[in-house]
Design a protein around this motif. Structure first.
Motif, mmCIF file in Angstrom:
data_model
loop_
_atom_site.group_PDB
_atom_site.id
_atom_site.type_symbol
_atom_site.label_atom_id
_atom_site.label_comp_id
_atom_site.label_asym_id
_atom_site.label_seq_id
_atom_site.Cartn_x
_atom_site.Cartn_y
_atom_site.Cartn_z
ATOM 1 N N ASN A 123 0.811 -1.228 0.000
ATOM 2 C CA ASN A 123 0.000 0.000 0.000
ATOM 3 C C ASN A 123 0.842 1.275 0.000
ATOM 4 N N GLY A 124 2.174 1.126 -0.014
ATOM 5 C CA GLY A 124 3.062 2.266 -0.177
ATOM 6 C C GLY A 124 3.083 3.256 0.968
ATOM 7 N N ASP A 125 2.758 2.802 2.190
ATOM 8 C CA ASP A 125 2.723 3.748 3.314
ATOM 9 C C ASP A 125 3.984 3.711 4.162
ATOM 10 N N GLY A 126 4.995 2.944 3.739
ATOM 11 C CA GLY A 126 6.239 2.858 4.480
ATOM 12 C C GLY A 126 6.259 1.790 5.550
ATOM 13 N N ASN A 127 5.125 1.121 5.769
ATOM 14 C CA ASN A 127 5.027 0.053 6.765
ATOM 15 C C ASN A 127 4.898 -1.272 6.026
ATOM 16 N N LEU A 128 5.843 -2.179 6.264
ATOM 17 C CA LEU A 128 5.841 -3.457 5.549
ATOM 18 C C LEU A 128 4.886 -4.479 6.151
ATOM 19 N N ASN A 129 4.274 -4.163 7.274
ATOM 20 C CA ASN A 129 3.532 -5.174 8.023
ATOM 21 C C ASN A 129 2.035 -4.922 8.127
ATOM 22 N N ASN A 130 1.465 -4.139 7.215
ATOM 23 C CA ASN A 130 0.021 -3.845 7.316
ATOM 24 C C ASN A 130 -0.702 -3.947 5.973
ATOM 25 N N ASP A 131 -0.247 -4.885 5.132
ATOM 26 C CA ASP A 131 -0.772 -4.946 3.761
ATOM 27 C C ASP A 131 -1.567 -6.212 3.456
ATOM 28 N N GLY A 132 -1.853 -7.022 4.482
ATOM 29 C CA GLY A 132 -2.480 -8.312 4.214
ATOM 30 C C GLY A 132 -3.856 -8.222 3.596
ATOM 31 N N ASP A 133 -4.543 -7.062 3.807
ATOM 32 C CA ASP A 133 -5.896 -6.925 3.253
ATOM 33 C C ASP A 133 -5.894 -6.636 1.765
ATOM 34 N N LEU A 134 -4.709 -6.343 1.194
ATOM 35 C CA LEU A 134 -4.605 -6.145 -0.252
ATOM 36 C C LEU A 134 -4.271 -7.482 -0.918
ATOM 37 N N TRP A 135 -4.801 -7.684 -2.112
ATOM 38 C CA TRP A 135 -4.545 -8.934 -2.832
ATOM 39 C C TRP A 135 -3.063 -9.050 -3.172
ATOM 40 N N HIS A 136 -2.490 -10.214 -2.905
ATOM 41 C CA HIS A 136 -1.063 -10.440 -3.131
ATOM 42 C C HIS A 136 -0.845 -11.914 -3.469
ATOM 43 N N SER A 137 0.359 -12.260 -3.897
ATOM 44 C CA SER A 137 0.593 -13.608 -4.435
ATOM 45 C C SER A 137 1.460 -14.465 -3.519
ATOM 46 N N HIS A 138 1.257 -15.782 -3.631
ATOM 47 C CA HIS A 138 2.025 -16.777 -2.877
ATOM 48 C C HIS A 138 2.223 -18.033 -3.709
ATOM 49 N N TRP A 139 3.288 -18.747 -3.399
ATOM 50 C CA TRP A 139 3.370 -20.170 -3.672
ATOM 51 C C TRP A 139 3.063 -20.869 -2.362
ATOM 52 N N VAL A 140 2.254 -21.913 -2.397
ATOM 53 C CA VAL A 140 1.998 -22.721 -1.210
ATOM 54 C C VAL A 140 2.094 -24.187 -1.581
ATOM 55 N N VAL A 141 2.442 -25.012 -0.592
ATOM 56 C CA VAL A 141 2.485 -26.460 -0.778
ATOM 57 C C VAL A 141 1.337 -27.054 0.039
ATOM 58 N N LEU A 142 0.482 -27.822 -0.632
ATOM 59 C CA LEU A 142 -0.729 -28.351 -0.019
ATOM 60 C C LEU A 142 -0.658 -29.869 0.156
ATOM 61 N N LYS A 143 -1.298 -30.350 1.240
ATOM 62 C CA LYS A 143 -1.471 -31.784 1.465
ATOM 63 C C LYS A 143 -2.784 -31.997 2.204
ATOM 64 N N PRO A 144 -3.412 -33.162 2.035
ATOM 65 C CA PRO A 144 -4.614 -33.457 2.824
ATOM 66 C C PRO A 144 -4.267 -33.627 4.297
ATOM 67 N N ASP A 145 -5.181 -33.204 5.169
ATOM 68 C CA ASP A 145 -5.036 -33.422 6.610
ATOM 69 C C ASP A 145 -6.437 -33.446 7.207
ATOM 70 N N ASP A 146 -6.846 -34.595 7.720
ATOM 71 C CA ASP A 146 -8.191 -34.724 8.270
ATOM 72 C C ASP A 146 -8.400 -33.850 9.499
ATOM 73 N N ALA A 147 -7.332 -33.315 10.065
ATOM 74 C CA ALA A 147 -7.483 -32.370 11.174
ATOM 75 C C ALA A 147 -8.160 -31.089 10.714
ATOM 76 N N CYS A 148 -8.136 -30.841 9.410
ATOM 77 C CA CYS A 148 -8.824 -29.680 8.832
ATOM 78 C C CYS A 148 -10.270 -30.012 8.476
ATOM 79 N N GLY A 149 -10.642 -31.288 8.595
ATOM 80 C CA GLY A 149 -11.933 -31.784 8.129
ATOM 81 C C GLY A 149 -11.661 -32.920 7.169
ATOM 82 N N LYS A 150 -12.494 -33.903 7.169
ATOM 83 C CA LYS A 150 -12.225 -35.113 6.374
ATOM 84 C C LYS A 150 -12.006 -34.775 4.904
#
Length: 247
Positions: A123-150
């Motif tokens: 958001n260009g405000d000089g703070n690197l830690n308050n931008d999570g509400d803006l759309w941004h990109s990630h790589w993530v690694v996924l696996k099934p886990d029944d602890a999240c729901g069957k």
């Protein structure tokens, strides 16, 4: 005569726009709209195209892409992230994780209760830690886990003391996630992100799918940390990853 000319010009413009819209949704995975799904997450087209040295990740929805974001709850525990996701057949090692660590997915997310892109000031405000509400990109690694729901997926946790391979832009969370800084571009019903093709490990034969989902942080902020809590829509209908790069 002037009226006729204006009519002809209007018709030509409409034809050109229609052709442009049609060409923007060629190839990839086409999915019928579903009025029961929030239109902002109702996927109708998913594609990964190669343009020069870039792979262009594309999702089109029935409504306005990016219009809906989670409500803020005020804490990390129990908070929600909304996501547009491209699960792929790319080996996670291509982007810096361990070989065969799980399903590598590219995601565009928004979550107002935490920031997981500490290298970037979206958001260009000089703070690197308050931008999570803006759309941004990630790589993530996924696996099934029944602890999240069957049968449900999670972002793979990093066990205490474990030292897995991690990308240089890993944001420091105890999960297999990367914050590479690729900028998502929303344009009415479409979302596109340009990713350097070399960053995919040069995989020209990659397969993919399209998913819209809500992920939730565990209320104990413990393994599993981040679960795929609600799947809004899967482009293929069954997460079969039928899409092919450039087709």
């Amino acid at each position: 005569m002037k009226t006729l000319k204006r009519t002809l010009v209007s018709a030509m413009l409409l034809t050109a726009l229609a052709a442009q819209a049609h060409s923007s949704h060629t190839g990839g995975i086409h999915t019928p709209a579903n009025p029961a799904i929030d239109a902002a997450f109702d996927i109708v087209h998913t594609r990964i195209a190669k343009e020069g040295n870039y792979a262009v990740f594309h999702i089109a929805v029935a409504g306005k892409a990016g219009q809906s974001r989670p409500s803020k709850v005020g804490t990390l525990a129990g908070s929600t992230a909304f996501s547009y996701v491209w699960p792929t057949t790319i080996d996670p090692a291509a982007v810096g994780f361990d070989h065969n660590a799980g399903i590598l997915a590219f995601a565009v997310t928004a979550h107002p209760d935490f920031d997981d892109t500490p290298l970037y000031d979206e958001n260009g405000d000089g703070n690197l830690n308050n931008d999570g509400d803006l759309w941004h990109s990630h790589w993530v690694v996924l696996k099934p886990d029944d602890a999240c729901g069957k049968g449900k997926l999670k972002v793979v946790d990093i066990a205490p003391g474990a030292k897995p391979a991690l990308p240089r832009t890993w944001p420091g969370l105890p999960i297999l996630i990367d914050s590479p800084g690729y900028s998502p571009v929303f344009n009415d019903s479409t979302l596109e992100v340009r990713v350097p093709f070399a960053d995919l490990g040069g995989r020209a034969d990659l397969g993919f799918d399209g998913v819209t989902a809500a992920l939730r942080v565990n209320t104990s902020v413990h393994s599993p940390l981040l679960c795929v809590a609600d799947v809004f829509k899967v482009a293929s209908g069954a997460l079969t990853l039928p899409g092919k790069l450039g087709q």
